[in-house]
Design a protein around this motif. Structure first.
Motif: not given
Length: 185
Positions: A57, A59, A132, A136
């Motif tokens: 995602a 991150v 998270l 997303s």
């Protein structure tokens, strides 16, 4: 005299072939050995090291490795935050040295403390978290319950303690969807 030269030449060729075969075997064994090393084995010797994780995602997590487990990694981030990252959520790691731990040598207790054990610890201390997810989504709240493959999150304002009247929603999240779970240390 000519026979001695011929035999010496043949012995030299045989020695060179044997040395080449041994070298090829050593290289092949090295490749096979590297093939048994897992990501956890690369992370274990880096305990205390500053690293950057790129996760699903998009991150990114940057900080020092505090704990390494078969299923999760605990990172101490700047500002006194901790990030629990499932190993399955990691896409790439920067900042590791060249060392690797010997595969399958994690202690018996550590190897049994899976991601659900870590999540239950967070649920038990009732700290506010930011989760998270792989799609997303960002959830701020408190972990209420941890099942075999899910967590139940009471969603409330970021950084605030869980109060019944402040809970906006209760969301059940598949553990496999968690990319990073952050909390203040």
């Amino acid at each position: 005299m000519r026979w001695e030269g011929l035999f010496a030449d043949l012995e030299a060729q045989a020695s060179q072939l044997a040395a080449a075969a041994r070298g090829a075997e050593v290289e092949e064994r090295g490749r096979i050995e590297v093939g048994t090393i897992g990501l956890v084995d690369r992370l274990r010797p880096a305990l205390g090291a500053a690293i950057t994780l790129r996760c699903r995602a998009g991150v990114t997590v940057t900080g020092c490795i505090r704990r390494v487990n078969l299923q999760w990694l605990l990172i101490a981030e700047d500002g006194g935050r901790e990030a629990l990252v499932p190993i399955a959520a990691i896409v790439a790691v920067s900042g590791l040295g060249r060392l690797s731990a010997v595969p399958n040598t994690m202690g018996p207790v550590e190897s049994k403390l899976g991601i659900t054990h870590a999540l239950r610890g967070v649920a038990r201390d009732r700290s506010a978290v930011r989760m998270l997810l792989a799609d997303s989504t960002v959830l701020d709240g408190t972990l209420d319950r941890v099942g075999a493959d899910f967590v139940e999150v009471s969603v409330h304002a970021p950084g605030e303690p869980r109060r019944h009247r402040e809970v906006r929603d209760v969301v059940v999240v598949a553990i496999s969807a968690i990319v990073v779970l952050r909390r203040d240390a």
